[in-house]
Design a protein around this motif. Structure first.
Motif, mmCIF file in Angstrom:
data_model
loop_
_atom_site.group_PDB
_atom_site.id
_atom_site.type_symbol
_atom_site.label_atom_id
_atom_site.label_comp_id
_atom_site.label_asym_id
_atom_site.label_seq_id
_atom_site.Cartn_x
_atom_site.Cartn_y
_atom_site.Cartn_z
ATOM 1 N N ILE A 30 0.999 -1.162 -0.062
ATOM 2 C CA ILE A 30 0.079 0.050 -0.033
ATOM 3 C C ILE A 30 0.976 1.238 0.115
ATOM 4 N N TYR A 31 0.271 2.322 -0.288
ATOM 5 C CA TYR A 31 1.277 3.678 -0.193
ATOM 6 C C TYR A 31 0.262 4.897 -0.071
ATOM 7 N N GLU A 32 0.922 5.918 -0.152
ATOM 8 C CA GLU A 32 0.314 7.156 0.188
ATOM 9 C C GLU A 32 1.091 8.394 -0.414
ATOM 10 N N ASP A 49 -3.811 7.846 8.522
ATOM 11 C CA ASP A 49 -5.092 6.799 9.096
ATOM 12 C C ASP A 49 -5.362 6.189 7.847
ATOM 13 N N ARG A 50 -5.342 6.667 6.749
ATOM 14 C CA ARG A 50 -5.865 6.018 5.548
ATOM 15 C C ARG A 50 -4.879 4.744 5.310
ATOM 16 N N PHE A 51 -3.802 5.022 5.476
ATOM 17 C CA PHE A 51 -2.660 4.094 5.344
ATOM 18 C C PHE A 51 -2.939 2.928 6.240
ATOM 19 N N ILE A 143 -8.873 0.671 -1.165
ATOM 20 C CA ILE A 143 -7.660 0.557 -0.461
ATOM 21 C C ILE A 143 -6.699 1.166 -1.665
ATOM 22 N N LYS A 144 -5.749 2.092 -0.873
ATOM 23 C CA LYS A 144 -4.840 2.495 -1.713
ATOM 24 C C LYS A 144 -3.653 1.706 -1.918
ATOM 25 N N SER A 145 -3.862 0.616 -2.926
ATOM 26 C CA SER A 145 -2.887 -0.571 -2.918
ATOM 27 C C SER A 145 -2.011 -0.116 -4.322
ATOM 28 N N THR A 175 -17.333 6.780 -11.659
ATOM 29 C CA THR A 175 -16.765 6.450 -10.475
ATOM 30 C C THR A 175 -15.757 7.436 -9.915
ATOM 31 N N GLU A 176 -14.519 7.644 -10.553
ATOM 32 C CA GLU A 176 -13.501 8.610 -10.185
ATOM 33 C C GLU A 176 -12.476 8.692 -11.226
ATOM 34 N N GLY A 177 -11.551 9.715 -11.384
ATOM 35 C CA GLY A 177 -10.647 9.930 -12.320
ATOM 36 C C GLY A 177 -9.662 8.580 -11.906
ATOM 37 N N SER A 178 -8.361 8.343 -12.846
ATOM 38 C CA SER A 178 -7.486 7.479 -12.583
ATOM 39 C C SER A 178 -6.428 7.785 -11.514
ATOM 40 N N SER A 179 -6.457 9.139 -11.225
ATOM 41 C CA SER A 179 -5.676 9.339 -10.285
ATOM 42 C C SER A 179 -6.303 10.445 -9.381
ATOM 43 N N SER A 180 -7.690 10.572 -9.389
ATOM 44 C CA SER A 180 -8.191 11.596 -8.547
ATOM 45 C C SER A 180 -9.776 11.308 -8.361
ATOM 46 N N ASN A 181 -10.186 12.072 -7.719
ATOM 47 C CA ASN A 181 -11.761 12.056 -7.357
ATOM 48 C C ASN A 181 -12.747 13.035 -8.466
ATOM 49 N N ARG A 201 -11.341 6.971 -1.272
ATOM 50 C CA ARG A 201 -11.715 8.339 -0.375
ATOM 51 C C ARG A 201 -10.690 9.131 -0.236
ATOM 52 N N GLY A 202 -10.704 10.285 -1.196
ATOM 53 C CA GLY A 202 -9.492 11.012 -1.330
ATOM 54 C C GLY A 202 -9.356 11.961 -0.077
ATOM 55 N N ILE A 203 -8.244 12.302 0.377
ATOM 56 C CA ILE A 203 -7.930 13.196 1.530
ATOM 57 C C ILE A 203 -8.439 14.681 0.924
ATOM 58 N N THR A 204 -8.229 14.844 -0.263
ATOM 59 C CA THR A 204 -8.613 16.163 -0.689
ATOM 60 C C THR A 204 -10.258 16.275 -0.881
ATOM 61 N N ARG A 205 -10.578 15.162 -1.175
ATOM 62 C CA ARG A 205 -12.168 14.932 -1.376
ATOM 63 C C ARG A 205 -12.712 15.172 0.137
ATOM 64 N N SER A 239 -7.395 16.047 -6.018
ATOM 65 C CA SER A 239 -6.380 14.995 -5.676
ATOM 66 C C SER A 239 -5.051 15.854 -5.112
ATOM 67 N N THR A 240 -4.262 15.018 -4.220
ATOM 68 C CA THR A 240 -3.087 15.634 -3.509
ATOM 69 C C THR A 240 -2.501 16.527 -4.416
ATOM 70 N N THR A 241 -2.098 16.091 -5.717
ATOM 71 C CA THR A 241 -1.342 16.833 -6.626
ATOM 72 C C THR A 241 -2.014 17.767 -7.548
HETATM 73 N N1 PDD Z 1 -3.477 9.362 -6.136
HETATM 74 N N2 PDD Z 1 -8.656 8.271 -6.487
HETATM 75 C C1 PDD Z 1 -7.325 7.684 -6.927
HETATM 76 C C2 PDD Z 1 -7.792 6.475 -7.956
HETATM 77 C C3 PDD Z 1 -6.234 8.326 -6.692
HETATM 78 O O1 PDD Z 1 -5.231 7.444 -7.116
HETATM 79 C C4 PDD Z 1 -6.102 9.341 -5.940
HETATM 80 C C5 PDD Z 1 -4.796 10.019 -5.409
HETATM 81 C C6 PDD Z 1 -7.309 10.044 -5.472
HETATM 82 C C7 PDD Z 1 -7.201 11.354 -4.502
HETATM 83 O O2 PDD Z 1 -6.802 11.104 -3.283
HETATM 84 P P1 PDD Z 1 -6.037 12.250 -2.564
HETATM 85 O O3 PDD Z 1 -6.952 13.359 -2.470
HETATM 86 O O4 PDD Z 1 -6.089 11.486 -1.146
HETATM 87 O O5 PDD Z 1 -4.868 12.590 -3.171
HETATM 88 C C8 PDD Z 1 -8.717 9.419 -6.047
HETATM 89 C C9 PDD Z 1 -2.257 10.082 -5.953
HETATM 90 C C10 PDD Z 1 -2.084 11.447 -5.878
HETATM 91 C C11 PDD Z 1 -1.297 9.183 -6.808
HETATM 92 O O6 PDD Z 1 -1.500 7.832 -6.775
HETATM 93 O O7 PDD Z 1 -0.278 9.858 -7.367
#
Ligand code: PDD
Length: 274
Positions: A30-32, A49-51, A143-145, A175-181, A201-205, A239-241
């Motif tokens: 898993i990662y963050e 907490d999500r980790f 799960i942030k797998s 549902t959601e983006g490839s790396s974003s909500n 469940r994104g932290i930015t969300r 998303s975070t970025t």
């Molecule tokens: N991605 N949904 C997915 C599938 C994600 O990979 C991410 C974040 C989010 C938004 O989560 P958060 O707000 O906690 O960043 C939603 C990170 C940035 C990445 O994999 O690089």
């Protein structure tokens, strides 16, 4: 410097990841990704907490407590004198002869590194184009797998179609983006997919929901389709970025008249928090 378990070492020097690390072979970990603004982490506690939750969901014990991990991550940022960028950390189930079931005596492996990265200010201002793709991922997207192949293929599809992000569709539902909500706005209300097993469940969300509550903007978790997106007044991702990035076009359909008032209000409040 990078972190491997409890050792801070130079990248490319004395670095050793075993060929049978389960993260490397199975994506078993898993990662963050945490944003750093002016040397300070943003919502690190929420990420930790999500980790912990992700680890629990895959029956993996973390090698360090939340407090210890927090200290190591903060030390790494200080050592690297990172001002603006991200810190990435992951834990894999460890090293063991390759076999699918959990190994008996493997010790989890923590790795972390920092990376400078500027905020994508142009995209915040002007918005982005996105395309839709079928959501082919597994059923535990909460799960942030480390298994990100579905997300990787979706993002690649977006880039090959001159888009910044791929918005995934499962059973006619966004549902959601490839790396974003992903969110739409209609009649002054924000709609987004419920935080169930089909999205992360994104932290930015969480921050978007807090801001919406503060501003008195209804934040509604509800299923919606691509047709609903085409009809929306506004759309955005978080998303975070990407922080809060307006979406101005979905496939060939222009959404609203460029970035709208709700996304601008959320962006403005977000800026005050960082
Ligand atoms: N991605 N949904 C997915 C599938 C994600 O990979 C991410 C974040 C989010 C938004 O989560 P958060 O707000 O906690 O960043 C939603 C990170 C940035 C990445 O994999 O690089």
């Amino acid at each position: 410097m990078i972190l491997i378990n409890d050792q801070f070492i130079k990248r490319n020097q004395d670095t050793h990841i075993d060929i049978e690390d389960r993260g490397y072979q199975f994506g078993d970990g898993i990662y963050e990704v945490v944003r750093v603004y002016q040397g300070k982490t943003f919502r690190l506690d929420d990420h930790l907490d999500r980790f912990e939750r992700s680890a629990k969901e895959i029956f993996m014990e973390l090698p360090f407590s939340k407090t210890e991990t927090k200290l190591k991550i903060t030390q790494l940022i200080e050592m690297n004198n990172l001002q603006d960028g991200i810190v990435y950390f992951q834990v894999t189930r460890g090293v063991a002869p390759r076999t699918h079931a959990f190994p008996q005596n493997a010790k989890p492996v923590l790795t972390a590194y920092t990376k400078k990265s500027p905020r994508p200010i142009d995209q915040f201002k002007n918005g982005i184009k996105v395309v839709t793709v079928e959501d082919i991922r597994w059923l535990r997207c909460d799960i942030k797998s480390l298994n990100l192949l579905g997300n990787v293929l979706a993002k690649q599809y977006a880039h090959e179609h001159q888009a910044e992000e791929a918005i995934q569709i499962r059973d006619n539902t966004v549902t959601e983006g490839s790396s974003s909500n992903f969110y739409i706005v209609e009649n002054g209300k924000i709609y987004t997919h419920p935080a169930d097993h089909f999205i992360l469940r994104g932290i930015t969300r969480i921050v978007v929901e807090e801001i919406a509550n503060k501003l008195g903007i209804p934040f509604i978790e509800k299923l919606f389709s691509v047709k609903d997106v085409y009809r929306a007044d506004e759309a955005f991702i978080s998303s975070t970025t990407a922080e809060i990035t307006p979406v101005i076009q979905v496939n060939d359909k222009v959404i609203g008249n460029g970035p709208g008032p709700i996304v601008r209000a959320i962006q403005e409040e977000f800026q005050k928090l960082i």
